[in-house]
Design a protein around this motif. Structure first.
Motif, mmCIF file in Angstrom:
data_model
loop_
_atom_site.group_PDB
_atom_site.id
_atom_site.type_symbol
_atom_site.label_atom_id
_atom_site.label_comp_id
_atom_site.label_asym_id
_atom_site.label_seq_id
_atom_site.Cartn_x
_atom_site.Cartn_y
_atom_site.Cartn_z
ATOM 1 N N ALA A 115 9.585 -19.803 -9.809
ATOM 2 C CA ALA A 115 10.386 -19.990 -8.606
ATOM 3 C C ALA A 115 9.829 -21.120 -7.745
ATOM 4 O O ALA A 115 10.594 -21.897 -7.156
ATOM 5 N N VAL A 116 8.507 -21.206 -7.652
ATOM 6 C CA VAL A 116 7.878 -22.289 -6.891
ATOM 7 C C VAL A 116 8.322 -23.642 -7.440
ATOM 8 O O VAL A 116 8.612 -24.588 -6.683
ATOM 9 N N ASP A 117 8.404 -23.741 -8.760
ATOM 10 C CA ASP A 117 8.825 -25.003 -9.377
ATOM 11 C C ASP A 117 10.279 -25.358 -9.056
ATOM 12 O O ASP A 117 10.679 -26.528 -9.193
ATOM 13 N N LEU A 118 11.057 -24.352 -8.646
ATOM 14 C CA LEU A 118 12.473 -24.589 -8.347
ATOM 15 C C LEU A 118 12.715 -25.004 -6.894
ATOM 16 O O LEU A 118 13.833 -25.351 -6.525
ATOM 17 N N VAL B 264 11.433 -15.807 -0.454
ATOM 18 C CA VAL B 264 10.941 -17.179 -0.378
ATOM 19 C C VAL B 264 10.797 -17.509 1.104
ATOM 20 O O VAL B 264 11.733 -17.316 1.883
ATOM 21 N N ILE B 265 9.618 -17.985 1.505
ATOM 22 C CA ILE B 265 9.387 -18.279 2.920
ATOM 23 C C ILE B 265 8.832 -19.689 3.089
ATOM 24 O O ILE B 265 8.159 -20.223 2.203
ATOM 25 N N THR B 266 9.129 -20.280 4.252
ATOM 26 C CA THR B 266 8.638 -21.604 4.622
ATOM 27 C C THR B 266 8.159 -21.535 6.078
ATOM 28 O O THR B 266 8.105 -20.457 6.677
ATOM 29 N N ALA B 267 7.884 -22.687 6.655
ATOM 30 C CA ALA B 267 7.451 -22.721 8.052
ATOM 31 C C ALA B 267 8.489 -22.104 8.979
ATOM 32 O O ALA B 267 8.145 -21.559 10.037
ATOM 33 N N ALA B 268 9.751 -22.171 8.603
ATOM 34 C CA ALA B 268 10.809 -21.595 9.425
ATOM 35 C C ALA B 268 10.696 -20.082 9.535
ATOM 36 O O ALA B 268 11.243 -19.473 10.466
ATOM 37 N N ASP B 269 9.995 -19.461 8.592
ATOM 38 C CA ASP B 269 9.861 -18.003 8.570
ATOM 39 C C ASP B 269 8.496 -17.534 9.065
ATOM 40 O O ASP B 269 8.208 -16.334 9.043
ATOM 41 N N ALA B 270 7.664 -18.464 9.479
ATOM 42 C CA ALA B 270 6.296 -18.133 9.874
ATOM 43 C C ALA B 270 6.102 -18.353 11.370
ATOM 44 O O ALA B 270 6.767 -19.192 11.975
ATOM 45 N N PRO B 271 5.191 -17.607 11.990
ATOM 46 C CA PRO B 271 4.902 -17.824 13.409
ATOM 47 C C PRO B 271 4.386 -19.237 13.644
ATOM 48 O O PRO B 271 3.595 -19.751 12.855
ATOM 49 N N ASP B 272 4.830 -19.838 14.734
ATOM 50 C CA ASP B 272 4.367 -21.174 15.088
ATOM 51 C C ASP B 272 3.123 -21.040 15.967
ATOM 52 O O ASP B 272 3.115 -21.373 17.146
ATOM 53 N N VAL B 273 2.074 -20.519 15.356
ATOM 54 C CA VAL B 273 0.822 -20.259 16.060
ATOM 55 C C VAL B 273 -0.290 -21.014 15.346
ATOM 56 O O VAL B 273 -0.491 -20.843 14.141
ATOM 57 N N ARG B 274 -1.014 -21.824 16.082
ATOM 58 C CA ARG B 274 -2.117 -22.561 15.473
ATOM 59 C C ARG B 274 -3.352 -21.668 15.368
ATOM 60 O O ARG B 274 -3.612 -20.830 16.230
ATOM 61 N N ILE C 18 13.673 -29.048 2.873
ATOM 62 C CA ILE C 18 13.201 -28.085 1.878
ATOM 63 C C ILE C 18 14.389 -27.251 1.431
ATOM 64 O O ILE C 18 15.080 -26.635 2.256
ATOM 65 N N ASP C 19 14.640 -27.216 0.131
ATOM 66 C CA ASP C 19 15.762 -26.449 -0.439
ATOM 67 C C ASP C 19 15.195 -25.335 -1.308
ATOM 68 O O ASP C 19 14.578 -25.599 -2.350
ATOM 69 N N THR C 20 15.397 -24.090 -0.888
ATOM 70 C CA THR C 20 14.858 -22.933 -1.618
ATOM 71 C C THR C 20 15.934 -22.153 -2.370
ATOM 72 O O THR C 20 15.649 -21.097 -2.930
ATOM 73 N N ALA C 21 17.154 -22.646 -2.385
ATOM 74 C CA ALA C 21 18.281 -21.877 -2.939
ATOM 75 C C ALA C 21 18.050 -21.488 -4.396
ATOM 76 O O ALA C 21 18.280 -20.334 -4.793
ATOM 77 N N LYS C 22 17.628 -22.427 -5.215
ATOM 78 C CA LYS C 22 17.437 -22.132 -6.637
ATOM 79 C C LYS C 22 16.322 -21.112 -6.843
ATOM 80 O O LYS C 22 16.400 -20.253 -7.720
ATOM 81 N N ALA C 23 15.288 -21.215 -6.056
ATOM 82 C CA ALA C 23 14.192 -20.259 -6.171
ATOM 83 C C ALA C 23 14.661 -18.859 -5.801
ATOM 84 O O ALA C 23 14.330 -17.867 -6.478
ATOM 85 N N LEU C 24 15.438 -18.736 -4.728
ATOM 86 C CA LEU C 24 15.945 -17.428 -4.304
ATOM 87 C C LEU C 24 16.884 -16.819 -5.337
ATOM 88 O O LEU C 24 16.960 -15.591 -5.468
ATOM 89 N N ALA C 25 17.581 -17.672 -6.067
ATOM 90 C CA ALA C 25 18.554 -17.183 -7.052
ATOM 91 C C ALA C 25 17.901 -16.715 -8.343
ATOM 92 O O ALA C 25 18.553 -16.030 -9.156
ATOM 93 N N LEU C 26 16.636 -17.045 -8.564
ATOM 94 C CA LEU C 26 15.966 -16.676 -9.805
ATOM 95 C C LEU C 26 15.766 -15.169 -9.865
ATOM 96 O O LEU C 26 15.290 -14.547 -8.916
ATOM 97 N N GLU C 27 16.114 -14.575 -10.992
ATOM 98 C CA GLU C 27 15.983 -13.129 -11.165
ATOM 99 C C GLU C 27 14.513 -12.710 -11.020
ATOM 100 O O GLU C 27 13.618 -13.331 -11.583
ATOM 101 N N GLY C 28 14.290 -11.686 -10.237
ATOM 102 C CA GLY C 28 12.938 -11.176 -10.022
ATOM 103 C C GLY C 28 12.288 -11.664 -8.749
ATOM 104 O O GLY C 28 11.246 -11.150 -8.328
#
Length: 800
Positions: free
Chosen positions: A116-119, A67-77, A53-63
């Motif tokens: 940003a989601v589209d990026l 940007v978060i993914t599973a890496a930023d979320a608790p690993d709790v079922r 998963i590459d979020t770089a372009k989304a993070l660079a978008l003004e405004g």
């Protein structure tokens, strides 16, 4: 004539002025200072490994703020049933359906968030896709969940009595099958949530939910927050019907975005996202065999069911139990055997929807009853009457019919529809059909194992006198529960409904398990009644003390304190000594009986602020067998319906010409709301019988994720409905009340199917019964989706 002053009347709903004038505030209407907007990236694939998963372009978008993914979320079922927690905030390592959550963005406006989601770039490795429950259970089928070997999500194997021992006694045996399609609840308001952390780390989530309590618990568990740091608020909600009863990834994502940015974040589903999230009606496959003796009395039911559950469990473990347990009544059925399986597939997760688990099973059972009646040469309604249970009966699976107006319902629709004049005597292409059903008045046990009260409530009397504030965490979702709770409080205290202010849907107001399983009238109503009784009694205690009489000799009626017969009361000294106001005060005491305003003012002056609480928890219910908790309830509502329809014998077009519905609700708290719930159930039932179906392509993508292509009934599709309210008085309900919200849908589909048989001579085995399906049947053909597949493997699949 009713002895009630408030109940069993036609009260205007408390929310009607706001909704009629556009002042009602729903979650998506709310704006907060500095608020950001969330958007979610969903998987376009139904089954695939996530390589990168590459979020770089989304993070660079003004405004863009986060940007978060599973890496930023608790690993709790998490999920609904703790035994089957199988969801994570974002997909981890692989996606399980086209719609699984991959990443999310918070930005200054919705447009920027969507851009940003589209990026966000995601690299996938495609995996085999399973879209059919039968194929999911085939040996060596691709595995969807590691925790569900063979893709078997849940299984139930139950027998009550001894089916094999009585089969030889059957004079008539009927076998049949019925298959439905996955459906959507089609509520008008898409899910929406706003999350905000204050500077002390307290989280407030405002969300369009059916249960603030369950949302609060899930947020606390997954986010690792003490539960006292989590508050959940439900504003106005535009319908729920079941899919809004559990916490979603979207609500958790919104909280994580708020935490990451330090600002309020709002996320609102599009209609397409509503379909992707789903948690609506399962796709069901049912096979049944019933046997009766020569008099038409039921001897046994043998039943197998397969549920297509989609990618996650949701409410599914309860669903597969309900599909069997809800057939224990309302007929005297001494022997019942049930084998049910729920398969995982690469489709949106299915869950609870109005009439949870029992709707399609009831349709087949009632269709088979008509087949039995036909072979015996008996009237279909007469056959039902000779098998009907009565109040005090207990089903073979230990469901106690503490009240049951089923006989009265059947007789009411028979007489109200001119059944005896029409049945078997209508012109070709027209038909009339009947069916019955029943449903719980609240689940007997909470979703998680706990001794918690199911409902609490509080009543506060205004210090200056007159006003009554009722607080409850119950969920008004359009069904009229706020008005019902206010009516119960007003009746209990003895004041006019206008003197009640009701606040609901906030975890700060107490514990309430929410609006599901038709529970709130009975359970929340009990809690409100107890709190109101305590407040009333405190007021009367003070007045009695001051008057030097016994409190039991006083009552409050229509806002006045009155004495029992033979008790004379003189309030002059009370007013002179205690109720003193300055000149110009607009509400100075008058002569005559003491008003509730004055009496509650006296109570405050003597005891301080009057705040009382109420609570409710069902007694121990049901049997001791595995799964006994599902289907148990303090009470059961029941319904009977007659449907008359016409079929165009060339095109197959069906027109519902009349519907007669009778429902036993114990006591109608608000007659208008009871009738409204009956109308809503019938409309939803007609849609599921004739129109509604979620379509998928071969890759698992939903093809009709909107209310233009997903057909639901409009006013033009519904006839005038004759509603008959039956009041049996439920001993376990507040003032004798019980459910109406879900039970009324149970007879609709089978009544339609039975009427279609009289009109066409065809017993339909696949839902929905579209015009195309009818036209094909009249030509002696079947549509491609009508594949008869055996469910024999259900009974030989044994629990580990």
């Amino acid at each position: 004539m009713s002895d009630f002053k408030i109940l069993s009347s036609r009260a205007a709903r408390l929310d009607a002025p706001d909704k009629a004038t556009g002042r009602a505030v729903y979650t998506d209407d709310i704006k907060k200072t500095g608020m950001l907007y969330g958007a979610i990236l969903h998987s376009p694939l139904a089954h695939a490994e996530i390589i990168k998963i590459d979020t770089a372009k989304a993070l660079a978008l003004e405004g863009v703020q986060a940007v978060i993914t599973a890496a930023d979320a608790p690993d709790v079922r998490f999920g609904v049933s703790p035994a089957r927690y199988d969801e994570t905030v974002f997909a981890v390592k692989k996606v399980l359906y086209a719609g699984d959550e991959i990443a999310a963005v918070a930005a200054v406006d919705r447009e920027t968030a969507l851009a940003a989601v589209d990026l966000i770039s995601v690299e996938y490795l495609k995996l085999p896709v399973i879209l059919d429950a039968h194929e999911a259970l085939v040996k060596d089928a691709p595995l969807i969940h590691e925790q569900y070997p063979g893709n078997l999500n849940a299984q139930v194997h139950q027998e009550f009595g001894d089916v094999a021992a009585v089969k030889h006694k059957a004079a008539v045996v009927k076998k049949g099958r019925l298959e439905s399609e996955m459906q959507d609840a089609a509520f008008l308001e898409p899910q929406s949530a706003i999350a905000e952390f204050d500077l002390l780390g307290n989280l407030t989530l405002t969300t369009s939910t059916q249960s603030v309590h369950y949302i609060q618990r899930t947020l606390s568990m997954v986010l690792g927050l003490p539960i006292d740091k989590v508050r959940v608020i439900k504003p106005y909600v535009g319908g729920g019907f079941g899919p809004k009863a559990a916490c979603s990834s979207m609500e958790l994502i919104t909280c994580l975005l708020a935490k990451a940015t330090g600002k309020p974040v709002k996320t609102t589903f599009t209609r397409e996202q509503v379909f992707l999230h789903s948690r609506s009606r399962h796709k069901f496959f049912h096979e049944m065999e019933i046997g009766v003796d020569s008099d038409g009395k039921l001897l046994y039911l043998e039943h197998e069911a397969l549920l297509d559950g989609g990618a996650y469990s949701s409410f599914g473990i309860a669903t597969v139990y309900y599909a069997g347990s809800m057939l224990g009544g309302p007929y005297k059925l001494p022997n019942m055997k049930y084998d049910g399986l729920r398969a995982a597939t690469n489709k949106p997760a299915c869950g609870a929807q109005r009439g949870h688990g029992g709707v399609i099973a009831r349709a087949l059972f009632e269709r088979l009853l008509d087949e039995v009646a036909e072979e015996l040469g008996r009237d279909a309604i007469e056959l039902r009457l000779i098998n009907i249970m009565e109040a005090g009966d207990v089903t073979c699976n230990d469901l106690n019919m503490s009240s049951l107006g089923m006989r009265e319902c059947i007789e009411a629709v028979r007489d109200g529809s001119d059944w005896q004049k029409k049945r078997g005597k209508l012109p070709k292409g027209t038909g009339i059909g009947a069916a019955c059903g029943f449903f719980v008045s609240g689940a007997g046990y909470p979703i998680y194992r706990s001794e918690t009260f199911h409902s609490t409530a509080s009543v506060k009397l205004q210090e200056d006198g007159g006003g009554v504030l009722v607080k409850t965490a119950s969920a008004e979702i359009g069904q009229g529960s706020d008005t019902a709770m206010a009516m119960i409080a007003a009746e209990t205290i003895g004041v006019d409904l206008s003197q009640i202010r009701l606040a609901s849907g906030d975890t700060d107001f107490g514990v309430d398990l929410g609006a599901y399983s038709s529970r709130q009238t009975l359970m929340s109503g009990h809690a409100v009644r107890e709190a109101a009784e305590k407040a009333r009694d405190q007021v009367l205690d003070v007045v009695a003390e001051l008057l030097k009489v016994k409190a039991q000799d006083l009552r409050i009626e229509e806002g006045l304190v009155l004495g029992t017969e033979g008790i004379e009361l003189d309030f002059k000294d009370l007013r002179t000594q205690y109720i003193k106001e300055h000149r110009g005060w607009t509400d100075n005491p008058q002569d005559g009986p003491l008003t509730f305003k004055e009496a509650s003012r006296l109570a405050f002056l003597k005891r301080g602020t009057i705040i009382t609480t109420g609570k409710y928890k069902p007694p121990e219910l049901g049997g001791k067998f595995k799964g006994a908790a599902v289907g148990t309830s303090p009470a059961y509502g029941c319904s009977a319906q007659v449907v008359e329809l016409a079929v165009d014998l060339e095109t197959g077009q069906i027109t519902i010409e009349s519907m007669t519905d009778a429902h036993d609700c114990g006591l109608a708290i608000n007659l208008t709301s009871v009738e409204g719930q009956m109308h809503g159930s019938l409309s939803m039932g007609v849609g599921e019988a004739l129109f509604e179906r979620v379509h998928f392509d071969q890759a698992g993508k939903v093809l009709n994720p909107n209310l233009a292509d997903y057909k639901i009934p409009t006013a033009l599709d519904m006839p005038n409905i004759k509603t008959i309210v039956i009041e049996s008085h439920e001993p376990n309900g507040p003032y004798g009340a019980k459910e109406v919200g879900e039970g009324a849908i149970m007879p609709t589909i089978p009544a339609v199917l039975n009427a279609l048989y009289e009109a066409t001579g065809v017993r339909f085995e696949k839902l929905p019964v579209s015009a195309e399906r009818v036209a094909a049947a009249l030509r002696g053909e079947k549509l491609p989706d009508e594949k008869a597949r055996s469910l024999g493997f259900c009974k030989i699949t044994k629990q580990a």
